[in-house]
Design a protein around this motif. Structure first.
Motif, short mmCIF file in Angstrom:
data_model
loop_
_atom_site.label_atom_id
_atom_site.label_comp_id
_atom_site.label_asym_id
_atom_site.label_seq_id
_atom_site.Cartn_x
_atom_site.Cartn_y
_atom_site.Cartn_z
N VAL A 34 37.98 36.17 17.12
CA VAL A 34 38.68 35.42 16.08
C VAL A 34 39.76 36.32 15.47
CG1 VAL A 34 38.52 34.21 13.88
CG2 VAL A 34 36.64 34.06 15.51
N HIS A 35 40.97 35.77 15.36
CA HIS A 35 42.04 36.40 14.58
C HIS A 35 42.28 35.52 13.35
CE1 HIS A 35 42.81 37.93 18.68
NE2 HIS A 35 43.28 39.01 18.07
N VAL A 36 42.34 36.13 12.17
CA VAL A 36 42.62 35.38 10.94
C VAL A 36 43.82 36.01 10.26
CG1 VAL A 36 41.75 34.61 8.72
CG2 VAL A 36 40.20 34.75 10.66
N ILE A 37 44.85 35.21 10.05
CA ILE A 37 46.04 35.67 9.33
C ILE A 37 46.03 34.96 7.99
CG2 ILE A 37 48.54 35.88 9.36
CD1 ILE A 37 46.78 35.06 12.61
N ILE A 38 45.99 35.72 6.90
CA ILE A 38 45.88 35.12 5.58
C ILE A 38 47.11 35.41 4.72
CG2 ILE A 38 43.36 35.28 5.59
CD1 ILE A 38 43.59 37.65 3.64
N ARG A 39 47.35 34.54 3.77
CA ARG A 39 48.26 34.85 2.68
C ARG A 39 47.41 35.34 1.51
NH1 ARG A 39 52.09 31.10 -1.33
NH2 ARG A 39 53.19 32.90 -2.20
N HIS A 40 47.92 36.31 0.77
CA HIS A 40 47.20 36.81 -0.39
C HIS A 40 46.85 35.67 -1.34
CE1 HIS A 40 50.82 36.16 -2.78
NE2 HIS A 40 51.50 36.75 -1.81
N GLY A 41 45.90 35.92 -2.21
CA GLY A 41 45.49 34.91 -3.18
C GLY A 41 46.47 34.77 -4.34
N ASP A 42 46.09 33.96 -5.29
CA ASP A 42 46.91 33.69 -6.48
C ASP A 42 47.42 34.98 -7.11
OD1 ASP A 42 47.68 31.83 -8.83
OD2 ASP A 42 46.46 33.37 -9.79
N ARG A 43 48.69 35.00 -7.43
CA ARG A 43 49.30 36.18 -8.05
C ARG A 43 50.15 35.77 -9.24
NH1 ARG A 43 54.41 35.31 -7.11
NH2 ARG A 43 55.26 34.85 -5.05
N THR A 44 50.57 36.75 -10.00
CA THR A 44 51.51 36.51 -11.09
C THR A 44 52.92 36.36 -10.52
OG1 THR A 44 51.59 38.90 -11.41
CG2 THR A 44 50.16 37.63 -12.89
N PRO A 45 53.82 35.73 -11.26
CA PRO A 45 55.18 35.52 -10.74
C PRO A 45 55.90 36.84 -10.47
CG PRO A 45 54.76 34.09 -12.62
CD PRO A 45 53.62 35.04 -12.55
N MET A 46 56.78 36.83 -9.47
CA MET A 46 57.62 37.99 -9.20
C MET A 46 59.05 37.76 -9.68
SD MET A 46 58.22 37.86 -5.07
CE MET A 46 56.54 38.34 -4.73
N HIS A 47 59.31 36.54 -10.19
CA HIS A 47 60.66 36.21 -10.66
C HIS A 47 60.62 35.83 -12.14
CE1 HIS A 47 62.10 36.21 -6.52
NE2 HIS A 47 61.07 35.45 -6.20
N ARG A 48 61.80 35.75 -12.72
CA ARG A 48 61.97 35.23 -14.07
C ARG A 48 63.10 34.22 -14.05
NH1 ARG A 48 62.30 40.26 -18.21
NH2 ARG A 48 62.79 38.53 -19.61
N ILE A 49 63.10 33.33 -15.03
CA ILE A 49 64.19 32.36 -15.16
C ILE A 49 65.03 32.79 -16.35
CG2 ILE A 49 64.83 29.96 -15.49
CD1 ILE A 49 62.15 29.17 -14.30
N GLY A 50 66.24 33.26 -16.09
CA GLY A 50 67.11 33.77 -17.14
C GLY A 50 66.46 34.94 -17.85
#
Length: 407
Positions: A6-22
């Protein structure tokens, strides 16, 4: 049938934002596990206890020595894994333990550290996601024996695939596809209207409102943690459910037009993941030849890992891979007419998508014959018009795109 790899490719779990708006700061997100969750789920209690006691005892060969092993600050810094994100992968790991180890007996009666490999990109959210997943997956988890190796976002390994990871040629296709995506629907009514609405809320001219994926990155950091969404100070206008629904629909439209159906993006994706697919195919070939090989390999990456990989396999649906997404590529062995045969099955976020693999010519009990996957890995670049991986990466132009390829 017998599950063999089995190969499993995952995306990391819930994270805080890496961007801001203005200039609007992002609200703080707590980075301590909720006591109620600790009391409700034994796996969380034992996970925290084990990693707290062993956080300094990394595997001697670890590429992540001295890194924090789980979210444990008062508030999470930008782009950091949250306790919610770690819990998502604890659950994923636990679910797949029951599926693979208990039901399908992947490891037989015993599992050792030679039976699995763990690779992660070099950021804390993917490293911590990999640890949370493996804690849920391994019933005899021993942190000091857990070797996690760092990898690039596309998990290219020259040693394991035989291909060089440096591929300048793919970047021109990425740049063209990004330019196309940036201009996609900018002048259409829905895009202009939502930018005007967001500008009024965040006190910005519409031209300074970030890409909608960046806007959604900020909004998810609030909505997923029960933080009220933004309201304008002067006009009382707010981000509400209808606003979010419109943004999602525009993002998915961009995913379909800008990636799923964009020839430049597809060329970038195929070149980017040719080494990893070759590595997976070679490891599967070892199984057919009864050569020693790890039975379980996990790659902890990002949305920009999963999206082009899904596109390369022809199963991308245009939707942004959610936090803690996982793509499972399973290999089974079985007897047919007295001969040994091997098959693959592909599962994305719990849904069997094997029959969507256009390179599979025939199916057996819903599975794809391994030989079809082999032919795909060997020929997919040629079908796109490239003479070879090396020539495509280092300056030799590709021929005309083959329209017969169903991607």
């Amino acid at each position: 049938y017998k599950l063999e790899l089995v190969h499993v490719i995952i995306r990391h779990g819930d994270r805080t934002p890496m961007h801001r708006i203005g200039n609007s700061p992002n609200p703080p997100v707590p980075c301590k596990f909720d006591q109620q969750l600790i009391d409700q789920d034994e796996i969380v209690k034992h996970y925290l206890k084990h990693l707290t006691q062993n956080s300094k005892h990394h595997h001697p060969g670890s590429d992540f020595a001295f890194w924090e092993t789980y979210p444990n600050d008062a508030t999470c810094d930008s782009s950091k894994l949250t306790p919610t994100g770690a819990y998502q992968h604890l659950i994923n790991g636990r679910n797949l333990y029951y599926k693979y180890a208990v039901k399908w007996k992947l490891f037989g009666s015993n599992v050792s550290n030679i039976d699995y490999q763990i690779r992660s990109t070099e950021v804390s959210r993917t490293f911590q996601s990999a640890l949370a997943f493996m804690y849920g997956f391994l019933q005899n988890f021993n942190f000091s024996n857990l070797l996690v190796k760092k990898s690039p976002i596309n998990f290219c390994s020259e040693k394991l695939s035989g291909h060089k990871c440096n591929c300048p040629g793919k970047m021109k296709y990425l740049q063209k596809s990004e330019k196309y995506a940036a201009n996609l629907n900018v002048n259409r009514g829905p895009q202009k209207d939502i930018r005007k609405h967001l500008g009024e809320i965040y006190n910005l001219p519409p031209s300074q409102v970030p890409y909608l994926t960046q806007v959604m990155d900020v909004l998810m950091g609030q909505a997923c943690h029960k933080i009220p969404l933004k309201c304008g100070r002067k006009n009382g206008k707010c981000v509400d459910k209808s606003t979010v629904d419109i943004i999602w629909s525009l993002i998915e439209e961009e995913g379909i037009k800008g990636r799923m159906k964009n020839k430049d993006y597809l060329k970038y994706a195929h070149l980017t993941f040719h080494p990893l697919l070759t590595e997976i195919m070679l490891r599967m070939s070892n199984v057919t030849k009864q050569k020693p090989t790890p039975k379980f390999v996990i790659y902890s990456g990002h949305d920009v890992t999963l999206t082009p990989l899904l596109a390369t396999l022809g199963i991308y649906d245009g939707k942004w891979p959610p936090y803690a997404s996982r793509l499972n590529i399973e290999m089974y062995g079985g007897m047919e007419n007295g001969k040994s045969h091997h098959f693959i099955r592909v599962v994305y976020n719990g849904v069997d998508v094997t029959k969507k693999l256009n390179f599979c010519k025939t199916f057996v009990d819903g599975m794809c014959r391994f030989k079809h996957f082999q032919l795909f890995v060997k020929n997919h670049l040629k079908i796109l018009g490239f003479k070879s991986y090396n020539s495509a990466c280092h300056g030799i132009q590709s021929s005309k795109f083959n329209k017969k390829l169903v991607l």
